[in-house]
Scaffold this active site. Structure first.
Site, PDB file in Angstrom:
ATOM      1  CB  SER A  30      -0.007   3.905  -4.568  1.00 58.09           C
ATOM      2  OG  SER A  30      -1.167   3.504  -3.859  1.00 58.09           O
ATOM      3  CB  SER A  70      -4.832   1.792  14.001  1.00 56.46           C
ATOM      4  OG  SER A  70      -5.613   2.897  14.404  1.00 56.46           O
ATOM      5  CE1 TYR A  99      -8.065   0.494   9.751  1.00 54.27           C
ATOM      6  CE2 TYR A  99      -8.405   1.519  11.892  1.00 54.27           C
ATOM      7  CZ  TYR A  99      -7.645   1.361  10.745  1.00 54.27           C
ATOM      8  OH  TYR A  99      -6.479   2.069  10.599  1.00 54.27           O
ATOM      9  CG  ASP A 140      -6.542  -7.290  -3.499  1.00 58.60           C
ATOM     10  OD1 ASP A 140      -6.193  -7.233  -2.301  1.00 58.60           O
ATOM     11  OD2 ASP A 140      -7.735  -7.265  -3.863  1.00 58.60           O
ATOM     12  CB  VAL A 141      -2.109  -7.253   0.413  1.00 56.24           C
ATOM     13  CG1 VAL A 141      -0.972  -6.352  -0.015  1.00 56.24           C
ATOM     14  CG2 VAL A 141      -3.235  -6.475   1.079  1.00 56.24           C
ATOM     15  CE  LYS A 144      -5.078  -1.306  10.543  1.00 61.54           C
ATOM     16  NZ  LYS A 144      -3.879  -1.504   9.727  1.00 61.54           N
ATOM     17  N   GLY A 197       0.828  -1.209   0.000  1.00 61.09           N
ATOM     18  CA  GLY A 197       0.000   0.000   0.000  1.00 61.09           C
ATOM     19  C   GLY A 197       0.857   1.251   0.000  1.00 61.09           C
ATOM     20  CG  ASN A 237       1.103   1.236   4.924  1.00 59.60           C
ATOM     21  OD1 ASN A 237       0.895   1.954   5.895  1.00 59.60           O
ATOM     22  ND2 ASN A 237       0.644   1.541   3.712  1.00 59.60           N
TER      23      ASN A 237
END
Ligand code: NAP
Length: 247
Positions: free
Chosen positions: A14, A142, A155, A63-64, A159, A12, A90
């Site tokens: 970019s 996070s 999410y 795509d991971v 994390k 990730g 990441n």
């Protein structure tokens, strides 16, 4: 240079934090693999920026969450640079909803990228990390994994999951003299934060003692340290980089 000749794969990369990390590692002499999913032009810009400095770079679309695609990407990296010394997991996404509205698909999309992607990339690079001199795994978690956050059950779960993953992999890498650590950023000025409504951002800011959101560079510098030999005696750790937010 701190990372001269070290090959670093940043997923990730970019945009946002990943881009900042990739450029920071490149500016310290690394060979950087700039992974992206869809933002090809942006990834090429990151590559070109790195190539203007002491580092070298390669873009790699994958795509991971796709196990086969990650294997193919890592094979291409091996062909170009030989092996991976540093993997920075990441890439991450959010699909925010109150739990009462969170459908199975909202749950799975986030788990597939944020945890499935970490499995796929670590699996593909694991032999390299074991065999590298001072192999380094850095997982980007996070503060939300530490505190939880309204509307982010999916999410936050991914994390938090990275804490157990990091500590376990740290144990399994330790006798190879390689390390695994986790960075838990607070709220960072990227597209991800831009999606948060202004009213919520104001409430978050009130909880940050340093009274500002993080810049990408606040995180990238910590990852550069973890990727380098300077962090040799640190493993299995979670580094909070959150402006002093309690948890
Ligand atoms: P961002 O600006 O939205 O950028 C996300 C990056 O991940 C993009 O380069 C994107 O590539 C890539 N990506 C997304 N899904 C992918 C996939 N399936 N495969 C490969 N690449 C994928 O996000 P960010 O804010 O920089 O966040 C980066 C990481 O930091 C995430 O893990 C996030 O959870 C974590 N984090 C962020 C914050 C924050 O406040 N921003 C705080 C704490 C932790 P494409 O554009 O090519 O799809």
């Amino acid at each position: 240079m701190l990372l001269d000749g070290r090959t670093c794969l940043v997923t990730g990369a970019s945009k946002g934090i990943g881009r900042g990390i990739a450029e920071e590692l490149g500016s310290n002499g690394a060979n950087v693999v700039v992974n992206y999913r869809s933002s090809e032009e942006a990834a090429h810009e990151v590559r070109d920026t790195i190539e203007e400095g002491p580092g070298s770079a390669l873009t790699a679309q994958a795509d991971v969450a796709d196990f086969e695609a990650v294997q193919t990407m890592c094979n291409a990296v091996t062909e170009e640079f030989g092996h991976v010394d540093v993997l920075v997991n990441n890439a991450g996404i959010t699909v925010d909803k109150k739990f009462e509205n969170m459908e199975r698909d909202d749950w799975e999309r986030v788990i597939d990228v944020n945890l499935g992607g970490v499995y796929n990339c670590t699996k593909a690079c694991f032999d390299d990390l074991r065999q590298a001199e001072n192999g380094r795994l850095v997982n980007i978690s996070s503060v939300v994994g530490q505190q939880g956050n309204y509307g982010q059950a999916n999410y936050a779960t991914t994390k938090s999951g990275l804490f157990g993953f990091t500590r376990t992999i740290a144990l399994e890498l330790a006798h190879h003299n390689s390390t695994a650590n986790c960075v838990a950023p607070g709220f960072v000025k990227t597209d991800m934060l831009a999606e948060v409504p202004d009213r919520v951002k104001e409430q978050i800011l009130e909880r940050i003692p340093l009274d500002r959101f993080a810049e990408v560079d606040d995180i990238a510098g910590i990852v550069r340290f973890l990727a380098s030999e300077e962090s040799s005696y640190m493993t299995g750790q979670v580094l909070g980089v959150n402006g002093g937010m309690e948890w």
